[in-house]
Design a protein around this motif. Structure first.
Motif, short mmCIF file in Angstrom:
data_model
loop_
_atom_site.label_atom_id
_atom_site.label_comp_id
_atom_site.label_asym_id
_atom_site.label_seq_id
_atom_site.Cartn_x
_atom_site.Cartn_y
_atom_site.Cartn_z
N MET A 180 0.82 -1.21 0.00
CA MET A 180 0.00 0.00 0.00
C MET A 180 0.85 1.26 0.00
SD MET A 180 -2.78 -1.69 -0.04
CE MET A 180 -3.98 -0.34 0.00
N GLY A 181 2.11 1.14 -0.40
CA GLY A 181 3.03 2.26 -0.33
C GLY A 181 2.78 3.32 -1.39
N PRO A 182 3.30 4.53 -1.17
CA PRO A 182 3.20 5.57 -2.19
C PRO A 182 4.15 5.27 -3.35
CG PRO A 182 4.61 6.30 -0.39
CD PRO A 182 4.04 4.97 0.02
N MET A 183 3.84 5.80 -4.52
CA MET A 183 4.71 5.64 -5.69
C MET A 183 4.92 4.18 -6.05
SD MET A 183 7.64 8.39 -4.44
CE MET A 183 7.96 7.38 -2.97
N LYS A 184 3.93 3.34 -5.73
CA LYS A 184 4.02 1.91 -5.98
C LYS A 184 2.89 1.48 -6.90
CE LYS A 184 1.70 -0.94 -4.74
NZ LYS A 184 0.73 -2.05 -4.87
N PHE A 185 3.25 0.74 -7.95
CA PHE A 185 2.26 0.20 -8.87
C PHE A 185 2.61 -1.27 -9.13
CE2 PHE A 185 2.80 4.69 -9.56
CZ PHE A 185 1.51 5.16 -9.53
N GLU A 186 1.60 -2.06 -9.39
CA GLU A 186 1.79 -3.48 -9.72
C GLU A 186 0.87 -3.84 -10.88
OE1 GLU A 186 2.13 -6.42 -6.28
OE2 GLU A 186 1.28 -4.68 -5.27
N PRO A 187 1.31 -4.72 -11.77
CA PRO A 187 0.41 -5.16 -12.84
C PRO A 187 -0.75 -5.97 -12.29
CG PRO A 187 2.37 -6.50 -12.84
CD PRO A 187 2.63 -5.38 -11.86
N VAL A 188 -0.51 -6.65 -11.17
CA VAL A 188 -1.53 -7.48 -10.53
C VAL A 188 -1.51 -7.15 -9.04
CG1 VAL A 188 -2.32 -9.83 -10.10
CG2 VAL A 188 -1.23 -9.29 -12.26
N PRO A 189 -2.22 -6.10 -8.63
CA PRO A 189 -2.15 -5.66 -7.23
C PRO A 189 -2.77 -6.64 -6.24
CG PRO A 189 -2.96 -3.90 -8.65
CD PRO A 189 -3.00 -5.16 -9.45
N TYR A 190 -2.24 -6.62 -5.02
CA TYR A 190 -2.76 -7.40 -3.91
C TYR A 190 -2.93 -6.47 -2.71
CZ TYR A 190 -1.10 -11.49 -6.52
OH TYR A 190 -0.88 -12.44 -7.48
N PRO A 191 -3.88 -5.58 -2.74
CA PRO A 191 -4.04 -4.64 -1.62
C PRO A 191 -4.51 -5.35 -0.35
CG PRO A 191 -5.93 -4.48 -3.07
CD PRO A 191 -4.94 -5.40 -3.75
N VAL A 192 -4.27 -4.72 0.79
CA VAL A 192 -4.65 -5.34 2.05
C VAL A 192 -6.11 -5.10 2.39
CG1 VAL A 192 -2.31 -5.13 2.95
CG2 VAL A 192 -3.97 -3.33 3.46
N ASP A 193 -6.73 -4.08 1.78
CA ASP A 193 -8.08 -3.68 2.20
C ASP A 193 -9.19 -4.25 1.34
OD1 ASP A 193 -7.11 -2.09 0.12
OD2 ASP A 193 -8.17 -0.29 0.78
N TYR A 194 -8.84 -4.95 0.26
CA TYR A 194 -9.84 -5.62 -0.57
C TYR A 194 -9.33 -7.01 -0.95
CZ TYR A 194 -12.42 -1.25 -1.16
OH TYR A 194 -13.14 -0.10 -0.93
N TYR A 195 -10.27 -7.92 -1.20
CA TYR A 195 -9.90 -9.31 -1.49
C TYR A 195 -10.69 -9.81 -2.70
CZ TYR A 195 -9.57 -14.37 -0.99
OH TYR A 195 -9.36 -15.71 -1.23
N ASN A 196 -10.00 -10.50 -3.59
CA ASN A 196 -10.64 -11.09 -4.76
C ASN A 196 -11.14 -12.49 -4.40
OD1 ASN A 196 -11.47 -12.00 -7.26
ND2 ASN A 196 -9.40 -12.38 -8.01
N ALA A 197 -12.44 -12.60 -4.21
CA ALA A 197 -13.04 -13.88 -3.83
C ALA A 197 -13.48 -14.69 -5.04
CB ALA A 197 -14.23 -13.65 -2.90
N ALA A 198 -13.03 -14.33 -6.22
CA ALA A 198 -13.46 -15.03 -7.44
C ALA A 198 -13.16 -16.53 -7.39
CB ALA A 198 -12.81 -14.40 -8.67
N PRO A 199 -11.96 -16.97 -6.92
CA PRO A 199 -11.72 -18.42 -6.85
C PRO A 199 -12.71 -19.14 -5.94
CG PRO A 199 -9.65 -17.23 -6.72
CD PRO A 199 -10.74 -16.21 -6.59
N LEU A 200 -13.08 -18.52 -4.81
CA LEU A 200 -14.05 -19.13 -3.91
C LEU A 200 -15.42 -19.22 -4.58
CD1 LEU A 200 -13.16 -17.29 -0.58
CD2 LEU A 200 -12.58 -19.65 -1.19
N ASN A 201 -15.82 -18.13 -5.22
CA ASN A 201 -17.12 -18.11 -5.89
C ASN A 201 -17.18 -19.13 -7.01
OD1 ASN A 201 -19.36 -16.65 -5.09
ND2 ASN A 201 -18.52 -14.69 -5.75
N LEU A 202 -16.12 -19.22 -7.80
CA LEU A 202 -16.11 -20.17 -8.91
C LEU A 202 -16.14 -21.60 -8.39
CD1 LEU A 202 -15.99 -20.64 -11.93
CD2 LEU A 202 -13.49 -20.48 -11.81
N ALA A 203 -15.44 -21.85 -7.29
CA ALA A 203 -15.46 -23.20 -6.70
C ALA A 203 -16.87 -23.55 -6.21
CB ALA A 203 -14.48 -23.27 -5.55
N ALA A 204 -17.54 -22.59 -5.60
CA ALA A 204 -18.90 -22.84 -5.10
C ALA A 204 -19.87 -23.10 -6.24
CB ALA A 204 -19.36 -21.67 -4.25
#
Length: 472
Positions: A180-204
């Motif tokens: 979550m640092g300043p001046m930081k970019f990622e092609p595939v971000p992993y922020p601490v405040d949001y979560y991608n639950a797509a794998p869980l949803n697809l499994a269900a």
């Protein structure tokens, strides 16, 4: 790399607020265009002679950019830092694929003329797990930016990076302050405040047993505990109810794994999820499950898409293993030009290929695209401005659409299944497509963040008034 690093690097967290690409608000899929033929360095449709990387026009080429515009930039060159933890003595070669990918891409880009005519000079670093501070101090003195790197102990070095105003397009981040640092970019971000639950949803959606007869394989590792707690919270929001059988593996190993297998059996478990990485303990547990006659559907993190797992599965004891990915698997290379391009380029240089290598490749392409747009005015301020406006990124088709500029997680995934030593995409059914849904992105509990964020979602731990902010 520790469990925390791998968990953030790979997939339970894979990346960001998808805009264009996901067909529709809900239940859509983002298709990667099929190859029209040879995916070696190709030309754009229409015969214009434009070099391509998958679906992305190459940002590299000749030009007349001039000026000593910032640290590491001259009339003729741009100095960037990159690297990994390959020298870690307890795991030699760790993340080697990241440095191999970036060094390959530098050569690929320079052969076309560099960035607007400036050749790229790469300074390769080996943080060897415990040397990230030393690496960062060196980079602060000579590099324009860091590009495509991945250091497991990046949080230890973050205060130095922020203090010297060194922007980064990271291959991955691990620590919460780095993520979550300043001046930081990622092609595939992993922020601490949001979560991608797509794998869980697809499994269900794919496996009925995943909704009510699933449990998590726990561990006494603090990193796995933290990751598992996030998974449990996400499952609760999705209406998935883990059985809480009470199985917890010891980080240092257990005398026998049969009692754990018997516990899952008596608990009525029909599906398993874990944030643990593939290690001898997990392999022993899976072998014990097979021994007691339990064959649960297993849906694991992306780290289970691994040659180590494939080589272990000689007896088919892992034939029910599935992994959720945001990157295209290598097995899709004949359908996805960018994957074939990555494999061809790195293999030609004798480098190591892996998902992290594709992640570093996407980071390089993201950086190079922004650098091209800055032209002669190649300053850190221009780069921060330009990168903050990138909200639709696939690395030329290496992964699902992402939003690096907003540092948000993806709402997409695809699922691969292991059979013997071979992985194959099984969902969505169409090879090269991702399952996307904006509802997959869930807010996380601030108590799990590991840092404090300001109103701009930037970590405040090392923040100074002098950091470079987007001016757009």
């Amino acid at each position: 790399m520790n469990g925390k690093a791998i968990g953030r690097v790979a997939a339970g967290a894979l990346a960001l607020a998808m805009l264009a690409g996901c067909a529709g608000e809900r239940g859509g899929s983002a298709a990667v265009p099929a190859s029209g033929g040879d995916a070696q360095p190709s030309v754009a449709a229409g015969g214009q002679g434009q070099e391509m990387f998958g679906t992305l026009p190459s940002p590299c080429g000749k030009g007349d950019a001039k000026g000593v515009t910032d640290q590491g930039v001259t009339d003729t060159s741009i100095a960037i830092g990159f690297g990994d933890d390959r020298g870690f003595p307890k795991a030699p070669g760790l993340s080697k694929e990241m440095g191999d990918a970036v060094s390959t891409m530098i050569k690929w880009c320079n052969a076309q003329g560099g960035i607007n005519g400036r050749q790229i000079v790469g300074h390769q670093y080996d943080a060897a797990y415990m040397q990230s501070v030393t690496v960062m101090q060196k980079a602060c003195k000579q590099d324009f930016m860091l590009v495509g790197e991945g250091f497991a102990m990046d949080d230890a070095a973050e205060q130095y990076r922020v203090a010297c105003n060194l922007p980064v397009v990271a291959g991955y981040t691990v620590g919460p302050n780095a993520a979550m640092g300043p001046m930081k970019f990622e092609p595939v971000p992993y922020p601490v405040d949001y979560y991608n639950a797509a794998p869980l949803n697809l499994a269900a959606k794919t496996f009925p047993e995943f909704k009510d007869d699933v449990d998590l394989v726990m561990s006494d590792s603090p990193a796995v505990i933290t990751g598992s707690n996030k998974i449990k919270a996400a499952m609760k929001e999705l209406g998935i109810s883990p059985k809480d059988c009470g199985v917890q593996l010891a980080t240092q190993g257990d005398p026998s794994y049969v009692p754990f297998a018997e516990k899952f059996k008596s608990c009525g478990v029909k599906a398993l999820w874990t944030s643990k990485t593939p290690d001898p303990a997990m392999f022993s547990l899976l072998e014990a499950l097979d021994r007691v006659g339990v064959k649960p559907t297993m849906v694991f993190e992306a780290t289970w898409y691994s040659q180590a797992v494939a080589k272990w599965n000689t007896n088919g004891q892992g034939d029910t293993i599935h992994a959720g990915l945001i990157f295209e698997p290598f097995e899709n290379a004949d359908k996805v030009p960018a994957v074939k391009e990555y494999l061809d380029l790195v293999n030609a240089e004798g480098g190591k290929t892996a998902l992290l290598g594709m992640q570093a490749t996407s980071a390089f392409l993201l950086w190079a695209t922004a650098a091209k747009d800055c032209g002669s005015d190649l300053t850190r301020q221009c780069m921060v401005n330009t990168l903050s406006q990138v909200h639709d990124w696939t690395g030329g088709g290496l992964h699902a659409p992402t939003d690096p500029g907003a540092n948000m997680p993806s709402d997409c995934t695809l699922m691969v299944k292991l059979t013997g030593s071979t992985y194959k995409q099984v969902a969505p059914a169409t090879i090269g497509e991702f399952d996307c849904d904006k509802g997959n992105v869930l807010k996380t509990d601030p108590s799990t963040w590991g840092t404090k964020l300001n109103e701009d979602r930037i970590a405040t731990t090392f923040l100074t008034p002098n950091v470079i902010k987007p001016q757009v």
